[in-house]
Design an enzyme around this catalytic site. Structure first.
Site, PDB file in Angstrom:
ATOM      1  N   THR A  37       0.749  -1.294  -0.133  1.00  0.00           N
ATOM      2  CA  THR A  37      -0.098   0.120   0.100  1.00  0.00           C
ATOM      3  C   THR A  37       0.712   1.168  -0.026  1.00  0.00           C
ATOM      4  O   THR A  37       0.551   2.222  -0.221  1.00  0.00           O
ATOM      5  CB  THR A  37      -0.818   0.084   1.314  1.00  0.00           C
ATOM      6  OG1 THR A  37      -0.005  -0.098   2.223  1.00  0.00           O
ATOM      7  CG2 THR A  37      -1.823  -1.019   1.176  1.00  0.00           C
ATOM      8  N   ASP A  38       2.158   1.079   0.309  1.00  0.00           N
ATOM      9  CA  ASP A  38       2.968   2.386   0.603  1.00  0.00           C
ATOM     10  C   ASP A  38       3.008   3.053  -0.803  1.00  0.00           C
ATOM     11  O   ASP A  38       3.189   4.278  -0.816  1.00  0.00           O
ATOM     12  CB  ASP A  38       4.271   2.074   1.492  1.00  0.00           C
ATOM     13  CG  ASP A  38       5.267   0.994   0.818  1.00  0.00           C
ATOM     14  OD1 ASP A  38       4.677   0.391  -0.159  1.00  0.00           O
ATOM     15  OD2 ASP A  38       6.447   0.992   1.012  1.00  0.00           O
ATOM     16  N   LEU A 128      12.816  -8.037   6.355  1.00  0.00           N
ATOM     17  CA  LEU A 128      12.969  -7.050   7.558  1.00  0.00           C
ATOM     18  C   LEU A 128      13.567  -5.734   7.404  1.00  0.00           C
ATOM     19  O   LEU A 128      14.026  -5.108   8.298  1.00  0.00           O
ATOM     20  CB  LEU A 128      13.282  -7.903   8.578  1.00  0.00           C
ATOM     21  CG  LEU A 128      12.712  -9.159   9.040  1.00  0.00           C
ATOM     22  CD1 LEU A 128      13.350  -9.894  10.246  1.00  0.00           C
ATOM     23  CD2 LEU A 128      11.415  -8.902   9.624  1.00  0.00           C
ATOM     24  N   SER A 129      13.914  -5.256   5.968  1.00  0.00           N
ATOM     25  CA  SER A 129      14.479  -4.033   5.504  1.00  0.00           C
ATOM     26  C   SER A 129      15.837  -3.954   5.994  1.00  0.00           C
ATOM     27  O   SER A 129      16.277  -3.206   6.493  1.00  0.00           O
ATOM     28  CB  SER A 129      13.692  -3.121   6.170  1.00  0.00           C
ATOM     29  OG  SER A 129      12.720  -2.583   5.054  1.00  0.00           O
ATOM     30  N   ASP A 175       9.639   1.704   4.767  1.00  0.00           N
ATOM     31  CA  ASP A 175      10.798   1.159   5.204  1.00  0.00           C
ATOM     32  C   ASP A 175      11.795   1.997   5.894  1.00  0.00           C
ATOM     33  O   ASP A 175      12.290   1.911   6.984  1.00  0.00           O
ATOM     34  CB  ASP A 175      11.569   0.053   4.214  1.00  0.00           C
ATOM     35  CG  ASP A 175      10.648  -1.045   3.813  1.00  0.00           C
ATOM     36  OD1 ASP A 175       9.632  -1.332   4.349  1.00  0.00           O
ATOM     37  OD2 ASP A 175      11.222  -1.741   2.806  1.00  0.00           O
ATOM     38  N   TYR A 224       8.327  -7.359  -7.594  1.00  0.00           N
ATOM     39  CA  TYR A 224       8.021  -6.257  -7.052  1.00  0.00           C
ATOM     40  C   TYR A 224       7.757  -5.102  -7.834  1.00  0.00           C
ATOM     41  O   TYR A 224       6.810  -4.509  -7.787  1.00  0.00           O
ATOM     42  CB  TYR A 224       9.142  -5.622  -5.927  1.00  0.00           C
ATOM     43  CG  TYR A 224       8.767  -4.447  -5.078  1.00  0.00           C
ATOM     44  CD1 TYR A 224       8.431  -4.822  -3.651  1.00  0.00           C
ATOM     45  CD2 TYR A 224       8.869  -3.342  -5.412  1.00  0.00           C
ATOM     46  CE1 TYR A 224       8.019  -3.491  -2.941  1.00  0.00           C
ATOM     47  CE2 TYR A 224       8.531  -2.198  -4.642  1.00  0.00           C
ATOM     48  CZ  TYR A 224       8.211  -2.356  -3.394  1.00  0.00           C
ATOM     49  OH  TYR A 224       7.968  -1.315  -2.837  1.00  0.00           O
TER      50      TYR A 224
END
Length: 385
Positions: A37-38, A128-129, A175, A224
């Site tokens: 959604t970002d 986890l960035s 992130d 992505y």
């Protein structure tokens, strides 16, 4: 037992034959809900975690930046802090911070040279960035050492631009922003349309459990960017600037103008935005039954409409779900195609759930999943008192 701070200090001394002057840290993150959604200007609900990137730094008299990466067999890269900034063909990891250098220089800032040793304990490739933690830590250090006066949001935007334009991944702002602006004990409900955010406390009786499936993933080389293009196509067909402005009724009216695949991508984003807002309120009200429902619906949407889960991830979600009695929630987290599952579970159940899922997962996949109980932590900062 040696700490990671001691380790990064020792790495600096060994590699540069000198003592560091300052230390910086930037956390990784886990997204509780609000996936993909970002970059559609929507809502996300991440928290920074107590795993991150640590940087030991000493300034130089010239403008040369030299970096050694302890997690990558002490691979090293160096470049001058002047335009144009070149790619390091032998060290793709350096693009994340070379790109930050470029962005800061384009903004008109002058940067001092630095020797930097980097060491992190965010599992790489797990979603986890680790990359955002790396770039935000570097940018935060540049900001402080050069007294640039950038806010956490401005640091995050700089790092996002670096990843988009230099590293080649069209990521959203989540992130970088949670790594820069995280608050201890809280998740942040971030409005990715205007970068505003509001903290929501993680209830003290819930544990944040992250389960690494050990299915490695990489955003730049994954689908992505394809998903992002599909979302943009759906928005264009519906005549809105982003899917944030779309509704389910508008989507239904436009269904015959788009492929089924593009329709389902848009459906996920539109419904996920509302789930994210509702989940923040569920946390605030400690409404765990609603939280369970929302996280389950989020996972199903990512599995069926956005198609970014894997069979291993789906299995982990099912295994955790068997031990939850509407007193927590579980879903895939991150960009997808592997990586991690996040679960909000009662602290009194956390150890039992962890023990119960690992053996059947191993038997089904031949992979050794790893569980992490994490704390919601503060954002990037200097570690010097």
């Amino acid at each position: 037992m040696k700490t990671i701070i001691q380790d990064v200090a020792a790495l600096f001394e060994t590699h540069f034959n000198a003592l560091h002057e300052v230390l910086f840290h930037a956390p990784g993150r886990v997204n509780l809900i609000g996936e993909h959604t970002d970059y559609n200007n929507g809502f996300v609900l991440p928290c920074a975690i107590d795993r991150g990137t640590y940087l030991a730094i000493k300034t130089r008299e010239d403008n040369l930046i030299r970096v050694v990466a302890g997690n990558l067999s002490n691979a090293a890269s160096e470049w001058p802090a002047s335009l144009p900034v070149e790619h390091d063909k032998n060290n793709a990891w350096a693009d994340y911070i070379r790109g930050v250098t470029e962005q800061l220089l384009k903004q008109g800032h002058t940067l001092k040279g630095m020797d930097i040793a980097v060491l992190g304990n965010v599992p790489q490739g797990a979603g986890l960035s680790s990359s955002a933690s790396f770039s935000v830590g570097f940018a935060t250090a540049c900001n402080a050492i050069n007294t640039l006066g950038l806010s956490p949001t401005e640091v995050a935007l700089c790092c996002q631009a670096a990843e988009n334009e230099f590293a080649g991944c069209n990521c959203g702002i989540m992130d970088q922003l949670i790594s820069a602006a995280g608050e201890a004990g809280h998740a942040l409900l971030i409005n990715c349309g205007d970068y505003s955010y509001e903290p929501y406390a993680i209830p003290e009786d819930l544990a944040i459990m992250i389960i690494d499936s050990k299915v490695k993933r990489g955003l730049v080389d994954s689908e992505y960017n394809t998903r992002r293009k599909q979302c943009e196509e759906a928005a264009l067909i519906m005549g809105v600037s982003s899917l944030r402005d779309a509704t389910l009724s508008l989507l239904a009216e436009s269904k015959n103008k788009m492929t089924d695949e593009v329709f389902r991508r848009a459906k996920h984003v539109i419904t996920e935005n509302q789930r994210t807002i509702d989940a923040a309120e569920a946390l605030a009200n400690k409404n765990y039954t609603l939280l369970n429902k929302l996280m389950a619906e989020s996972h199903i949407s990512m599995r069926d409409d956005f198609e970014v889960t894997t069979s291993q991830i789906d299995l982990l979600v099912d295994l955790v779900g068997e031990h939850l009695d509407n007193d927590g929630g579980v879903r895939m987290t991150g960009g997808g195609f592997g990586g991690c599952v996040v679960a909000l579970v009662p602290k009194v159940k956390a150890e039992a759930i962890s023990n119960a899922i690992l053996k059947p997962y191993k038997e089904a996949t031949n992979l050794d999943a790893e569980t992490h109980i994490c704390l919601a932590s503060a954002g990037a900062a200097s570690l010097n008192t």
